[in-house]
Motif scaffolding. Structure first.
Motif, PDB file in Angstrom:
ATOM      1  N   LEU A   1     -10.542 -39.035  21.099  1.00  0.00           N
ATOM      2  CA  LEU A   1     -11.561 -39.762  21.861  1.00  0.00           C
ATOM      3  C   LEU A   1     -12.439 -38.783  22.643  1.00  0.00           C
ATOM      4  N   GLY A   2     -13.659 -39.188  22.894  1.00  0.00           N
ATOM      5  CA  GLY A   2     -14.549 -38.388  23.737  1.00  0.00           C
ATOM      6  C   GLY A   2     -15.556 -37.563  22.970  1.00  0.00           C
ATOM      7  N   LYS A   3     -15.285 -37.296  21.687  1.00  0.00           N
ATOM      8  CA  LYS A   3     -16.214 -36.449  20.924  1.00  0.00           C
ATOM      9  C   LYS A   3     -17.571 -37.133  20.742  1.00  0.00           C
ATOM     10  N   ASP A   4     -17.545 -38.466  20.562  1.00  0.00           N
ATOM     11  CA  ASP A   4     -18.813 -39.190  20.435  1.00  0.00           C
ATOM     12  C   ASP A   4     -19.579 -39.188  21.757  1.00  0.00           C
TER      13      ASP A   4
ATOM     14  N   ILE B   1     -16.153 -26.237  29.456  1.00  0.00           N
ATOM     15  CA  ILE B   1     -16.277 -26.494  28.019  1.00  0.00           C
ATOM     16  C   ILE B   1     -15.758 -27.905  27.718  1.00  0.00           C
ATOM     17  N   VAL B   2     -16.484 -28.640  26.864  1.00  0.00           N
ATOM     18  CA  VAL B   2     -16.044 -29.982  26.457  1.00  0.00           C
ATOM     19  C   VAL B   2     -15.851 -30.088  24.936  1.00  0.00           C
ATOM     20  N   LEU B   3     -16.314 -29.071  24.205  1.00  0.00           N
ATOM     21  CA  LEU B   3     -16.103 -29.046  22.759  1.00  0.00           C
ATOM     22  C   LEU B   3     -16.105 -27.588  22.306  1.00  0.00           C
ATOM     23  N   ARG B   4     -15.062 -27.168  21.565  1.00  0.00           N
ATOM     24  CA  ARG B   4     -14.988 -25.779  21.101  1.00  0.00           C
ATOM     25  C   ARG B   4     -16.001 -25.541  19.985  1.00  0.00           C
ATOM     26  N   SER B   5     -16.220 -24.280  19.670  1.00  0.00           N
ATOM     27  CA  SER B   5     -17.214 -23.918  18.644  1.00  0.00           C
ATOM     28  C   SER B   5     -16.825 -24.455  17.264  1.00  0.00           C
ATOM     29  N   ASP B   6     -15.507 -24.668  17.033  1.00  0.00           N
ATOM     30  CA  ASP B   6     -15.079 -25.217  15.742  1.00  0.00           C
ATOM     31  C   ASP B   6     -15.105 -26.750  15.725  1.00  0.00           C
ATOM     32  N   GLY B   7     -15.626 -27.345  16.818  1.00  0.00           N
ATOM     33  CA  GLY B   7     -15.767 -28.803  16.869  1.00  0.00           C
ATOM     34  C   GLY B   7     -14.564 -29.535  17.401  1.00  0.00           C
ATOM     35  N   THR B   8     -13.495 -28.812  17.760  1.00  0.00           N
ATOM     36  CA  THR B   8     -12.293 -29.486  18.285  1.00  0.00           C
ATOM     37  C   THR B   8     -12.440 -29.755  19.785  1.00  0.00           C
ATOM     38  N   ALA B   9     -11.775 -30.813  20.204  1.00  0.00           N
ATOM     39  CA  ALA B   9     -11.865 -31.242  21.599  1.00  0.00           C
ATOM     40  C   ALA B   9     -10.893 -30.460  22.483  1.00  0.00           C
ATOM     41  N   VAL B  10     -11.159 -30.489  23.789  1.00  0.00           N
ATOM     42  CA  VAL B  10     -10.237 -29.930  24.787  1.00  0.00           C
ATOM     43  C   VAL B  10      -9.705 -31.107  25.606  1.00  0.00           C
ATOM     44  N   TYR B  11      -8.749 -30.825  26.503  1.00  0.00           N
ATOM     45  CA  TYR B  11      -8.165 -31.917  27.290  1.00  0.00           C
ATOM     46  C   TYR B  11      -9.227 -32.694  28.070  1.00  0.00           C
TER      47      TYR B  11
END
Length: 597
Positions: free
Chosen positions: A290-293, A325-335
């Motif tokens: 959740l949160g990526k959108d 940071i809210v999204l890593r360079s590879d597109g994965t989410a963080v907490y």
């Protein structure tokens, strides 16, 4: 309206009539014992609005209040303190109004009132609940109950951390090292009789033990410590297992579901023993994406920005924080991304939620500052009603706890120890003649858990606690058992009262009766204050003050031995209402009270 509110209104009214000046607030305190009076208006703060002699201002206001508030019969001024004498009839009328009110102190929620979601516990599924979880659960549950009592609808929730490398470590260790149980199969809760969360926790510890051996071996072969930690075969296998889980590997997912189910059954037993519950559960395995959108939407709004490597950030430097940071360079989410998404999802799931309380240790203070600020920047109105119920660590005389080394204080063991301590002390006091073994064991548990909960909740949540089980089970002083004993003492009085005490009375009050009624009158305001401050400690310490006042009353007046029937009836009524208020307050803390001790 309470007498204090009435006086405050008249002080403001009088100040305006006498000096043509409005004042925003009035400061009160209890009248000192050496002076006549029941409540004191502190005059000194009013000098900011009217220069002059504080004694003269006190005289002017005192005269105005006596003329305009029927319950105030007299006044005196000592330096800058206006002492007001309240007529007995006010207290007896107040008492008669609350005597039959079973919900005294509580407010019913309004139909259009927004709900509050309180999150607490939120454990990992690789180990049992420990002492830190005990404070978390007791705080979260109590705050939820207090907010409910103050007039809000409340949802109790938790997010279960059921995925990640730490979960895979327990799974892998069980696969590799679990011996066979009594049925010839790998050991399970069923064939070992061990609680599921404890069994899985044992394998988390086992992983760490074996992992350390591999690290030591690699270092002996010439690797650096960092290299050894990354290259140790067990760690590499755990990472591979996590990747398989994320890819939906059927075998790994099946094992994950099975071992988590063991843990959940174990948690249920602990929660039941602890006396806490939940209305709804969230699982990190369902929320971690959740949160990526929302990040995409935030980019469009200019809340976030993208760096050259493709990572997405939120610049909070103008708000006194840093870049997050809210999204890593590879597109994965963080907490942070996950927490943003989960908060939004909760409001979608429960449309009436207008605020949330997160019960999380103070090591996460900064995380929640950032989370709340980002949600506000994203434009969510409910983000203004978010609160981090931050709390300090719980220490034991033996030192710090580490779960991966197996040195944590297990929540179940702690509760068992408290019950055993209560048994030991109760037997020393020798007051349980006539109790069956079942009644004794129930009483030991009530006293032991009451001691644990009260010791933890009487302290301001932000403060660190050094918890000493032995001193918490003390029948003297500011402890749970002391308050429980007073409640039981009142029940004994009520059982012996073999006359009708149901009718309201108006009598001339003894000084100790008046003091006890003053304390009772503070209960509704105390509940509201505790809710506003998210602090069970306010309820705990109010209850202790009420009990101290009752014991002073008990020692200074006759109750059942009183010859005047009206006085005897009133004193039994007053004792009964004190007991009801103790029980009510303790239920807000999740503490039971025994009918006999």
């Amino acid at each position: 309206m309470s007498i204090q509110n009435s006086i405050e209104t008249k002080v403001k009214e009088g100040f305006l009539a006498l000096y043509n000046t409005e004042i925003p607030t009035v400061e009160f305190q209890a009248t000192r014992k050496e002076f006549e009076g029941d409540i004191t208006v502190v005059v000194f703060p009013l000098l900011r609005y009217k220069k002059g002699n504080p004694v003269q201002i006190g005289e002017d206001l005192g005269k105005y209040i006596v003329e305009n508030v029927t319950e105030i019969t007299n006044y005196n001024v000592v330096k800058g303190f206006l002492n007001l004498v309240i007529d007995d009839s006010f207290y007896t009328n107040f008492f008669n109004a609350i005597y039959s009110d079973a919900t005294y102190g509580f407010v019913s929620p309004k139909a259009d009132e927004k709900a509050v979601m309180v999150e607490y516990s939120s454990p990992n599924t690789n180990k049992p609940l420990h002492l830190g979880h005990v404070r978390n659960n007791l705080l979260g549950y109590s705050v939820a109950e207090i907010i409910k009592a103050a007039g809000k609808k409340v949802y109790k929730t938790q997010i279960i951390n059921d995925r990640g490398i730490h979960i895979c470590k327990s799974m892998l260790a069980w696969e590799k090292f679990a011996p066979n149980g009594s049925d010839g199969q790998k050991e399970t809760p069923e064939n070992t009789g061990l609680k599921g969360d404890k069994l899985v926790g044992n394998y988390y510890v086992k992983f760490d033990q074996e992992y350390k051996k591999e690290i030591a071996q690699l270092i002996a072969e010439g690797k650096t410590e960092d290299e050894a930690k990354k290259e140790a075969p067990l760690f590499v296998e755990a990472q591979q297992m996590l990747l398989k889980w994320e890819a939906g590997d059927a075998e790994v997912v099946a094992l994950w579901k099975e071992m988590n189910s063991w843990v959940y059954k174990g948690f249920e037993v602990t929660y039941k023993s602890m006396g806490v519950d939940f209305d709804t559960l969230y699982y990190e395995s369902n929320t971690y994406l959740l949160g990526k959108d929302v990040v995409a939407q935030g980019l469009e709004k200019g809340v976030f920005y993208k760096k050259e490597d493709g990572s997405v950030w939120c610049d909070l430097t103008e708000d006194g924080l840093d870049e997050k940071i809210v999204l890593r360079s590879d597109g994965t989410a963080v907490y942070m991304t996950q927490d943003i998404g989960t908060a939004i999802q909760r409001v979608k799931d429960y449309a009436d939620v207008g605020g949330m309380v997160y019960t999380v240790g103070n090591e996460q203070d900064y995380h929640f500052q950032v989370l709340f600020l980002i949600l506000k920047k994203l434009g969510f109105d409910w983000a203004k009603q978010l609160h981090h119920l931050s709390y300090g660590m719980v220490d034991l005389p033996s030192g710090k706890m580490k779960s991966r080394e197996g040195t944590v204080v297990d929540a179940d063991d702690l509760m068992d120890e408290m019950t055993a301590t209560a048994k030991e002390i109760s037997e020393e006091l020798g007051k349980l003649d006539g109790y069956s073994d079942k009644e004794k064991n129930e009483l030991y548990e009530t006293i032991g858990l009451g001691a644990l909960k009260y010791f933890i909740l009487k302290v301001d949540p932000k403060k660190r606690i050094l918890f000493d089980p032995k001193s918490s089970v003390d029948f003297q002083g500011n402890t749970g058992p002391f308050i429980q004993y007073t409640y039981a003492r009142i029940q004994s009085i009520i059982r012996k009262a073999d006359f009708d005490y149901s009718q309201p009375l108006t009598i001339e009050l003894h000084e100790k009766e008046k003091e006890l009624l003053k304390q009772l009158e503070l209960y509704p305001e105390t509940v509201q204050q505790a809710a506003a401050n998210y602090s069970p400690a306010i309820i705990a310490n109010y209850t202790y003050d009420l009990v101290k006042e009752f014991n002073s009353f008990y020692q200074n007046v006759h109750i059942l031995g009183e010859q005047d029937l009206n006085k005897k009836v009133f004193r039994v009524q007053l004792s009964k209402k004190v007991a009801e208020t103790i029980k009510s307050a303790f239920l807000l803390l999740g503490i039971q009270v025994p009918e006999r001790m």
